[in-house]
Design a protein around this motif. Structure first.
Motif, PDB file in Angstrom:
ATOM      1  N   SER A 169       0.838  -1.199   0.000  1.00  0.00           N
ATOM      2  CA  SER A 169       0.000   0.000   0.000  1.00  0.00           C
ATOM      3  C   SER A 169       0.873   1.250   0.000  1.00  0.00           C
ATOM      4  N   ASN A 170       0.348   2.318  -0.576  1.00  0.00           N
ATOM      5  CA  ASN A 170       1.120   3.550  -0.713  1.00  0.00           C
ATOM      6  C   ASN A 170       1.563   4.105   0.637  1.00  0.00           C
ATOM      7  N   SER A 171       0.678   4.054   1.640  1.00  0.00           N
ATOM      8  CA  SER A 171       1.018   4.630   2.939  1.00  0.00           C
ATOM      9  C   SER A 171       2.148   3.851   3.612  1.00  0.00           C
ATOM     10  N   ILE A 172       2.121   2.536   3.518  1.00  0.00           N
ATOM     11  CA  ILE A 172       3.178   1.730   4.139  1.00  0.00           C
ATOM     12  C   ILE A 172       4.467   1.826   3.332  1.00  0.00           C
ATOM     13  N   ALA A 173       4.358   1.897   2.008  1.00  0.00           N
ATOM     14  CA  ALA A 173       5.552   2.088   1.180  1.00  0.00           C
ATOM     15  C   ALA A 173       6.241   3.408   1.520  1.00  0.00           C
ATOM     16  N   ALA A 174       5.450   4.440   1.787  1.00  0.00           N
ATOM     17  CA  ALA A 174       6.018   5.740   2.151  1.00  0.00           C
ATOM     18  C   ALA A 174       6.661   5.712   3.526  1.00  0.00           C
ATOM     19  N   LEU A 175       6.126   4.859   4.409  1.00  0.00           N
ATOM     20  CA  LEU A 175       6.638   4.766   5.774  1.00  0.00           C
ATOM     21  C   LEU A 175       7.912   3.934   5.857  1.00  0.00           C
ATOM     22  N   ALA A 176       8.087   2.966   4.964  1.00  0.00           N
ATOM     23  CA  ALA A 176       9.162   1.977   5.054  1.00  0.00           C
ATOM     24  C   ALA A 176      10.575   2.568   5.153  1.00  0.00           C
ATOM     25  N   PRO A 177      10.933   3.601   4.366  1.00  0.00           N
ATOM     26  CA  PRO A 177      12.299   4.136   4.486  1.00  0.00           C
ATOM     27  C   PRO A 177      12.613   4.659   5.889  1.00  0.00           C
ATOM     28  N   GLU A 178      11.647   5.313   6.511  1.00  0.00           N
ATOM     29  CA  GLU A 178      11.853   5.819   7.867  1.00  0.00           C
ATOM     30  C   GLU A 178      12.036   4.659   8.843  1.00  0.00           C
ATOM     31  N   VAL A 179      11.230   3.619   8.687  1.00  0.00           N
ATOM     32  CA  VAL A 179      11.352   2.444   9.550  1.00  0.00           C
ATOM     33  C   VAL A 179      12.719   1.793   9.360  1.00  0.00           C
ATOM     34  N   GLY A 180      13.207   1.770   8.123  1.00  0.00           N
ATOM     35  CA  GLY A 180      14.535   1.238   7.851  1.00  0.00           C
ATOM     36  C   GLY A 180      15.624   2.016   8.578  1.00  0.00           C
ATOM     37  N   GLU A 181      15.447   3.322   8.695  1.00  0.00           N
ATOM     38  CA  GLU A 181      16.414   4.129   9.450  1.00  0.00           C
ATOM     39  C   GLU A 181      16.415   3.744  10.921  1.00  0.00           C
ATOM     40  N   TRP A 182      15.232   3.515  11.487  1.00  0.00           N
ATOM     41  CA  TRP A 182      15.169   3.078  12.891  1.00  0.00           C
ATOM     42  C   TRP A 182      15.866   1.727  13.037  1.00  0.00           C
ATOM     43  N   ARG A 183      15.620   0.846  12.071  1.00  0.00           N
ATOM     44  CA  ARG A 183      16.210  -0.493  12.133  1.00  0.00           C
ATOM     45  C   ARG A 183      17.730  -0.412  12.137  1.00  0.00           C
ATOM     46  N   ARG A 184      18.289   0.407  11.278  1.00  0.00           N
ATOM     47  CA  ARG A 184      19.753   0.509  11.191  1.00  0.00           C
ATOM     48  C   ARG A 184      20.334   1.172  12.429  1.00  0.00           C
ATOM     49  N   THR A 185      19.598   2.097  13.034  1.00  0.00           N
ATOM     50  CA  THR A 185      20.049   2.688  14.297  1.00  0.00           C
ATOM     51  C   THR A 185      20.114   1.626  15.392  1.00  0.00           C
ATOM     52  N   ILE A 186      19.073   0.812  15.478  1.00  0.00           N
ATOM     53  CA  ILE A 186      19.055  -0.265  16.466  1.00  0.00           C
ATOM     54  C   ILE A 186      20.186  -1.259  16.181  1.00  0.00           C
ATOM     55  N   HIS A 187      20.395  -1.572  14.902  1.00  0.00           N
ATOM     56  CA  HIS A 187      21.449  -2.518  14.532  1.00  0.00           C
ATOM     57  C   HIS A 187      22.822  -2.010  14.965  1.00  0.00           C
ATOM     58  N   SER A 188      23.050  -0.717  14.808  1.00  0.00           N
ATOM     59  CA  SER A 188      24.357  -0.140  15.164  1.00  0.00           C
ATOM     60  C   SER A 188      24.601  -0.135  16.662  1.00  0.00           C
ATOM     61  N   ASN A 189      23.538  -0.241  17.440  1.00  0.00           N
ATOM     62  CA  ASN A 189      23.652  -0.164  18.898  1.00  0.00           C
ATOM     63  C   ASN A 189      23.045  -1.407  19.547  1.00  0.00           C
ATOM     64  N   PRO A 190      23.623  -2.578  19.301  1.00  0.00           N
ATOM     65  CA  PRO A 190      23.046  -3.828  19.811  1.00  0.00           C
ATOM     66  C   PRO A 190      23.217  -3.960  21.320  1.00  0.00           C
ATOM     67  N   GLU A 191      22.203  -4.559  21.948  1.00  0.00           N
ATOM     68  CA  GLU A 191      22.229  -4.732  23.403  1.00  0.00           C
ATOM     69  C   GLU A 191      21.768  -6.144  23.753  1.00  0.00           C
ATOM     70  N   LEU A 192      22.464  -6.749  24.704  1.00  0.00           N
ATOM     71  CA  LEU A 192      22.122  -8.098  25.139  1.00  0.00           C
ATOM     72  C   LEU A 192      20.825  -8.111  25.940  1.00  0.00           C
ATOM     73  N   GLY A 193      20.325  -9.319  26.192  1.00  0.00           N
ATOM     74  CA  GLY A 193      19.080  -9.496  26.910  1.00  0.00           C
ATOM     75  C   GLY A 193      19.051  -8.825  28.268  1.00  0.00           C
ATOM     76  N   PHE A 194      17.957  -8.143  28.566  1.00  0.00           N
ATOM     77  CA  PHE A 194      17.729  -7.382  29.796  1.00  0.00           C
ATOM     78  C   PHE A 194      18.649  -6.169  29.916  1.00  0.00           C
ATOM     79  N   GLN A 195      19.385  -5.848  28.829  1.00  0.00           N
ATOM     80  CA  GLN A 195      20.235  -4.658  28.812  1.00  0.00           C
ATOM     81  C   GLN A 195      19.834  -3.708  27.669  1.00  0.00           C
ATOM     82  N   GLU A 196      18.623  -3.888  27.125  1.00  0.00           N
ATOM     83  CA  GLU A 196      18.219  -3.130  25.932  1.00  0.00           C
ATOM     84  C   GLU A 196      17.739  -1.723  26.295  1.00  0.00           C
ATOM     85  N   HIS A 197      18.556  -0.973  26.986  1.00  0.00           N
ATOM     86  CA  HIS A 197      18.137   0.340  27.493  1.00  0.00           C
ATOM     87  C   HIS A 197      17.958   1.365  26.364  1.00  0.00           C
TER      88      HIS A 197
END
Length: 389
Positions: free
Chosen positions: A4-32
């Protein structure tokens, strides 16, 4: 089917969040940091945020009118691994890596939360469950023990996991057992040490352990129904410090995987019985430390059909697979499925050019961001179908 157009438009922003999380990995119970990022985004969209559940876990609650309630779950933790992707968004923390795609799962659930908060094409309550410590920590169990479903009632609960072996834009929705239980066992063998030239006055724990390993391997081949599934892998055997000294002790450890509670009980009982018999035969002692881990992940038939129907509506019938065999890996979403009806489905991420095909738990793994809109679509479709406006 096109996104859908709305989700396609949202996907790049979500990808940025994903890469931010990927760059800052945290172990279990330490995901601050991850928890802070998630909480900030949810609050920004007007979603009610509840934190400090199982430590770093949190739940976002989105209400729109009256009706049933649904739980959508994502895991947030990383693995204790060193990343070898060389990507611009690679881990910035040595010895920590998002090698299982939990960064993608978290980002997808955030994307679904934003989409549903904007469109509100449903009537009822959606609980967005962001869980810590899936990788061995049992974060789902801890959240449940701390009142997850009492505080945030869910008539059903759904989760997803990326699948590097499944084509991008496809999903697997399979009823019944889909992932195995995961138990661990440690055998501590005590014999009588001595000189290697005089073995007759010793009790050699290496010989005892060797016979134990061979005997236990007969459990699956001769003790379990051939139509049932079980795997016993004894992967550690430690004994001795010198080639001419019979040691006093030895230790063996491994893992046990099954797809039913009956087989799980059977295998444990046989392991204990064999250990006792081998110990008696050699006049040694064998301590068996059997640790029950994650239970079998069992999808409920009705909810699996609902998830498959929603996925079919947005992805097309050819993209939804409902008849595939289970795998012997384990998943702590199983605890949630023991408490509430639901479905755990797999999301394809393998592209035609090979992108997204590196297996999970590999140092060169990276979640394929092209899978993000498909995950958001399926999560949103389940909500809009089951909480019909």
């Amino acid at each position: 089917m096109p996104i859908s157009n709305s989700i396609a438009a949202l996907a790049p922003e979500v990808g940025e969040w994903r890469r931010t999380i990927h760059s800052n990995p945290e172990l279990g119970f330490q995901e601050h940091k991850t928890s802070d990022l998630v909480a900030g985004k949810l609050a920004e969209w007007g979603i009610e945020v509840h934190r400090n559940i199982a430590g770093t876990g949190l739940v976002g609650v989105l209400r729109n009118g009256s009706g049933p309630s649904i739980g959508l779950r994502a895991d947030m933790d990383c693995l204790p691994m060193t990343e070898e992707t060389g990507l611009p968004h690679a881990s910035t923390t040595p010895g920590r890596m998002h090698a299982c795609g939990h960064d993608g799962h978290t980002a997808i659930l955030l994307g679904a939360a934003k989409h549903l908060a904007e469109t509100k094409n449903f009537s009822g309550t959606v609980n967005f469950i962001f869980q810590p410590a899936e990788e061995g920590g049992g974060g789902a169990k801890v959240m449940i023990e701390e009142g997850l479903f009492e505080r945030f009632p869910c008539d059903s609960v759904y989760g997803l996991h990326n699948d590097p072996g499944l084509t991008l834009g496809e999903v697997k929705c399979v009823s019944g057992p889909i992932m195995a239980s995961a138990d661990g066992v440690v055998f501590r063998i005590t014999g009588r040490g001595g000189h290697a030239a005089r073995p007759h006055i010793s009790i050699d724990p290496v010989v005892v352990g060797s016979q134990l390993v061979v005997a236990i391997q007969s459990i699956v081949s001769r003790g379990v129904d051939p139509l049932e599934s079980a795997v016993i892998s004894l992967c550690m055997f430690h004994a001795g410090t010198a080639r001419n000294v019979i040691p006093e002790t030895a230790e063996i450890a491994g893992t046990i995987r099954t797809l039913s509670n009956a087989t799980r009980d059977l295998v444990e009982a046989k392991i204990r019985r064999i250990a006792a018999a081998v110990a008696e035969q050699h006049e040694a002692t064998i301590e068996v430390d059997y640790q029950r881990g994650y239970p079998v992940t069992v999808n409920h038939a009705a909810e699996t059909e609902k998830a498959a129907r929603a996925a079919t509506r947005v992805l097309g019938a050819a993209a939804v697979h409902t008849k595939v065999p289970p795998v012997m890996g384990a998943e702590d979403f199983s605890y949630m499925l023991e408490k509430r009806p639901g479905c755990y489905f797999k999301l394809g991420q393998k592209a035609a050019d090979g992108k997204g095909s590196v297996p999970v738990h590999h140092p060169k793994y990276d979640f394929n961001d092209d899978a993000i809109p498909y995950g958001i679509e399926v999560f949103s479709a389940i909500v809009e179908q089951e909480l019909k406006a």
